[in-house]
Each structure stands twice: as structure tokens, then as C-alpha cells.
Scaffold this active site. Structure first.
Site, PDB file in Angstrom:
ATOM      1  CE  LYS A  75      -3.893   1.855   2.758  1.00  0.00           C
ATOM      2  NZ  LYS A  75      -4.833   1.538   3.858  1.00  0.00           N
ATOM      3  CB  SER A 150      -8.045   3.565   3.023  1.00  0.00           C
ATOM      4  OG  SER A 150      -7.200   2.908   3.959  1.00  0.00           O
ATOM      5  CB  SER A 174      -8.228   0.475   5.645  1.00  0.00           C
ATOM      6  OG  SER A 174      -8.903   1.689   5.599  1.00  0.00           O
TER       7      SER A 174
HETATM    8  N1  GLN Z   1     -13.036   4.000   6.807  1.00  0.00           N
HETATM    9  C1  GLN Z   1     -12.313   4.248   8.009  1.00  0.00           C
HETATM   10  C2  GLN Z   1     -11.831   5.669   8.041  1.00  0.00           C
HETATM   11  O1  GLN Z   1     -12.053   6.359   7.105  1.00  0.00           O
HETATM   12  C3  GLN Z   1     -11.172   3.283   8.161  1.00  0.00           C
HETATM   13  C4  GLN Z   1      -9.991   3.615   7.360  1.00  0.00           C
HETATM   14  C5  GLN Z   1      -8.814   2.754   7.667  1.00  0.00           C
HETATM   15  O2  GLN Z   1      -8.932   1.664   8.234  1.00  0.00           O
HETATM   16  N2  GLN Z   1      -7.641   3.271   7.338  1.00  0.00           N
HETATM   17  O3  GLN Z   1     -11.238   6.102   8.982  1.00  0.00           O
END
Ligand code: GLN
Length: 486
Positions: A75, A150, A174
Site C-alpha cells: 500500500k 482505504s 481498511s
Molecule cells: N473507513 C475508516 C476511516 O475512514 C477506516 C480507514 C482505515 O482503516 N484506514 O477512517
């Protein structure tokens, strides 16, 4: 689900293919597919081929291990020495760290081959990957839909055979949610099981590096290779998991105590609810004991998460001032103006929204009302989970209340997007592990994922239970049939 790593490793060991040839095949798959899917935001093909050459030497010398010579992806928030690592944010444009994240250092030492960095929501803030400054990746199963986020690029790359596996980060879902949207497996390990050194911070008390892969066994192999205590991450923990991959074949669910919390199914789309309950029946018919449990604090999990995550983000992102990293605004009269303009121009709207929310909940006069209260409720949620795991080995829940959104969903309403994280954030708040496993497709042919959740350091139990399901259940998500590398 399709196992990828062990069969490739066997082919490499038997010299049916070299790692260099295999890497070239993945590069061709990326060149053919990435224009549409947008899974990678930068590639490291020259280095990949060099690493593949080293891997071939390891194979010849007999020093290869499970991941030697296998092409994978990181990532865009996981550092690798000299390679672009931008968190898909303009503010880190051109940023190349000068060190490797521990996870990548470990994999590299084992002869892994990294193909490039994958697309993500800017600074991992989002649930669709649409806040990326490079534009959203598309879901390979239906390109009119998002990948989730994400770690959406990693999920898309793994699903579409542009990487054998990927590493992502999971602060509130994410890894698991994009895995479920793309019909693959996603593991969020126990907080501290995998070093965070070299992962660009979002919410430090919630962040954890996790695995995205095509099957449970692939996931276990990668988990076994990246976990462990690290002196560079004070929150990492020394725990002896044993080898979780080699023992999967012995997995059994007889007498496994599986918890079901009614609260976890409230507000969940009925197709998803039915699909997850079908898996519960599957476990029950194979000898598991189903126990009804209560999770009354679940309702508070979302506000707790968004207060703590934003508070930590507002502090972590304070370092982007145009002086040390990436983007710097031009035509400024003094340092203050430069910092202001750099942050104004460099961060996207969602990141700015969260920095402002975080600063607000930490500000004097509001700290007690928001941040302190969220920390207290976090303790309550931990206590609720502790009680559940006193009587259960595994808790089963949906991974998300919905399948993959159509594109442009997140722009419409940030709050609706936050609400969709309800099933995943409790896991990060409490620090326990969870794995998302594909269950079946919904009526739109989009994959549904379920989560198996366990107490801290119960990864082996989760992987065993997930593997048992993957191997024996008659339902399941079909493998993605485009662009198979081998
Ligand atoms: N959707 C969650 C957020 O926007 C989780 C994102 C993540 O796990 N990085 O914070």
C-alpha cells in the site's frame, strides 16, 4: 477460494518457472489491466526484476522460503527505501523514504518481489479509495463500483491477479472492507502482532498492518512471515503464534464456541444478514456451539472511532509543513505563509475535515466532552469484548453493512460513508484480530464478506475457522476469472 502462493512456490521450486519469468508475467498483467483498474499508483518494475534475480539465486542455493520469488504489492503508505510512498496525497508528492518498513524488510530478506505501491484513500481516510489524489481504483468484479477502502488498490490488485498478495493498513476496516468488496480475504491482526515501523501514521492507537490475499492459506503464510516483535515499534508484542499456515489442514470447528451479537446485525442489508447467518448454520451443522451474546456499546463505536481517529490524525499529520516532506507551496513571503499554503493546497477535503474535527475534539473546553469521553467508552467496549471472549472463541459478524458502493458514493455524503464502517471499527478500538472471508455474491453479483473476530492473539483460531469454512462450505464467491497469471 483460489490458492496462489503455495502453487507458485512449488512451480518455482520445481524450476517450472523462474521468479524473473513470473515477475515479468505479473508486470504484463499490470501493464494490461492497470490503465482501467488503477490499482497501482507507482511501480518498481526494475527493482522487482532485480529482486526476482536474487530470489532465483536463493531458490538455486536452497535457502528459499514460502514467499521467495513471489510478486506482491505494498500500500502507498508503507515505506520502502528509495521508492515513492505518497499516501496518495499531493502533500507527499515525490516523497521517497530512505528506509524500509519492518514488514517490507522482513519480506525482502525472504526473497519477496515488490511490484509497486497500491492506490488508497488519501492518508487511509475513507471507505472507497475515492479520496486518492490519483483517482479511485475500480472494483475488478464490476468496474462501475468502488473497491472499498482505504486499501482499495491492494484489494483490486490481488483480486485481478496483478499481485499474488498485498499488504495494507487497517485503522478502522481498511483491509477487511475492501477485501470483502472485492471478494478476497483480509486479515487485520491483533494490535501489536505486526510491527508498524515504516507505516505512515493515521491513528496510531488503531493502525495495524494487515494482509490481503486470495485464500485463507495465502493469508496465513504472509501473516507468519511479517509478524513478530520489533525494537523499532514499542507497541509490538512478542507472542508465539506457532506456524499458522502449516497446521490449517487439521482445522476443525467441532465444539468451537461461536458468538452472535444481535446488535451486530441491526441496520445491515438483509441479503448480507442472511448470507452471514447461513455461515453460522454451516458452522453449527459441523459441530460448533452457537452462543447468543450482547454488545450494547456497539452503537457508540462509530463516534468513539471517529473522535479518536481524528484526534490522533490531527496530531500525526502536523508534521506535513512543507519543510521536511514532499510538496511545498511556492511564492510565499515567510515560513508561516508557506506552511499555511502548503497544507491548504496539499491536503484534500476529507483529510482537512478530519484534521479540523480532531483539533476540535482535543481543544481546551471540548477535550473532556469528546476525547476523554471517547476514551472512557473505548474501555467499555473493551470490557464488553472481554466478556464475550470469556465464553466464545469466535464472534461472527458481517464485514460491512453493504456490498461495494457505486462509484462517487463517498462524495455525496461523508457521514453516510462513516456509517458504513460500523462493523469494522470496533475491532480496531479494542485491538483484537479479525479476518474477512468472502461468503457469496449478492443479487447484483457483488461479493459479501463475513468477519470472524477473536480475542487478542487468537489469529490461529480465526485462520483455522476461516479455512474450515473456505474448504468445506458449498457456498462461496467465485474466483475472479480475468487475467490469471499462471
Ligand atoms: N473507513 C475508516 C476511516 O475512514 C477506516 C480507514 C482505515 O482503516 N484506514 O477512517
Amino acid at each position: 477460494m483460489r490458492e496462489v502462493i503455495a502453487p507458485l512456490s512449488k512451480m518455482l521450486a520445481q524450476r517450472e518457472i523462474s521468479s524473473q519469468e513470473l515477475t515479468e508475467k505479473y508486470i504484463s498483467a499490470i501493464e494490461a489491466g492497470n490503465g482501467t483498474i488503477n490499482a497501482y499508483v507507482s511501480t518498481t518494475f526494475d527493482k522487482a526484476l532485480e529482486n526476482a534475480k536474487k530470489a532465483d539465486e536463493m531458490i538455486r542455493e536452497g535457502t528459499a522460503s514460502a514467499l521467495t520469488g513471489i510478486p506482491m504489492a505494498l500500500k502507498d503508505n508503507i515505506c520502502s527505501d528509495g521508492d515513492l510512498t505518497t499516501c496518495c496525497s499531493k502533500i507527499l508528492s515525490g516523497f521517497r523514504p530512505y528506509y524500509d518498513a519492518t514488514v517490507w524488510a522482513k519480506l525482502k530478506a525472504q526473497g519477496a518481489v515488490m511490484l509497486g505501491k497500491t492506490n488508497m484513500d488519501e492518508f487511509a481516510m475513507g471507505s472507497t479509495s475515492e479520496t486518492s489524489c490519483y483517482g479511485a481504483p475500480l472494483n475488478p468484479r464490476n468496474t462501475a463500483h468502488v473497491t472499498g477502502g482505504s486499501s482499495g488498490g491492494a484489494a483490486a490488485a490481488v483480486c485481478a491477479n496483478m499481485a499474488a498478495y498485498g499488504l495494507g493498513s487497517d485503522t478502522g476496516g481498511s483491509v477487511r472492507q475492501p477485501a470483502s468488496f472485492c471478494g478476497i480475504v483480509g486479515l487485520k491482526p491483533t494490535y501489536g502482532a505486526v510491527s508498524r515501523y515504516g507505516l505512515i501514521a493515521y491513528g496510531s492507537s488503531l493502525d495495524q498492518i494487515g494482509v490481503l490475499a486470495n485464500s485463507v492459506r495465502d493469508t496465513a503464510v504472509v501473516f507468519d512471515s511479517i509478524r513478530g516483535v520489533d525494537k523499532r515499534d514499542q507497541t509490538s508484542v512478542d507472542f508465539d503464534f506457532g506456524n499458522t499456515a502449516d497446521t490449517l489442514e487439521n482445522a476443525d470447528v467441532k465444539n468451537l464456541k461461536i458468538g452472535i451479537a444481535r446488535e451486530y446485525f441491526e441496520g445491515i442489508n438483509s441479503e448480507i444478514k442472511d448470507a452471514v447467518m447461513q455461515t453460522v448454520k454451516f458452522y453449527e451443522s459441523n459441530g460448533a456451539e452457537i452462543i447468543e451474546v450482547k454488545l450494547p456499546v456497539l452503537k457508540q463505536a462509530l463516534p468513539v472511532y471517529y473522535i479518536i481517529a481524528c484526534a490522533e490524525a490531527s496530531s500525526n499529520l502536523g508534521r506535513y509543513d512543507g519543510i521536511r516532506y514532499g510538496y511545498r507551496a511556492e511564492n510565499c513571503n515567510d515560513v508561516e505563509e508557506m506552511i499555511l499554503k502548503t497544507r491548504t493546497q496539499g491536503f484534500g477535503d476529507e483529510v482537512k475535515r478530519r484534521i479540523m474535527l480532531g483539533t476540535y475534539v482535543l481543544s481546551s473546553g471540548y477535550y473532556d466532552a469528546y476525547y476523554k469521553k471517547a476514551c472512557l467508552l473505548r474501555e467499555n467496549l473493551i470490557a464488553d469484548f472481554d466478556e464475550i471472549f470469556d465464553v466464545c472463541d469466535v464472534l461472527i459478524a458481517p464485514t460491512a453493512p453493504n456490498t461495494a458502493f457505486p462509484l462517487h458514493f463517498s462524495g455525496a455524503s461523508p457521514v453516510d460513508m462513516y456509517l458504513s464502517d460500523i462493523a469494522t471499527v470496533p475491532i480496531n478500538i479494542t485491538g483484537v484480530p479479525a479476518i474477512s472471508v468472502p461468503v457469496k455474491n449478492d443479487s447484483q453479483e457483488l461479493p459479501i464478506g463475513m468477519q470472524l473476530i477473536g480475542k487478542k492473539f487468537s489469529e490461529k483460531t480465526l485462520l483455522d475457522a476461516a479455512y474450515f469454512y473456505e474448504k468445506n462450505a458449498q457456498i462461496g464467491v467465485a474466483d475472479f476469472d480475468g487475467g490469471v497469471v499462471i
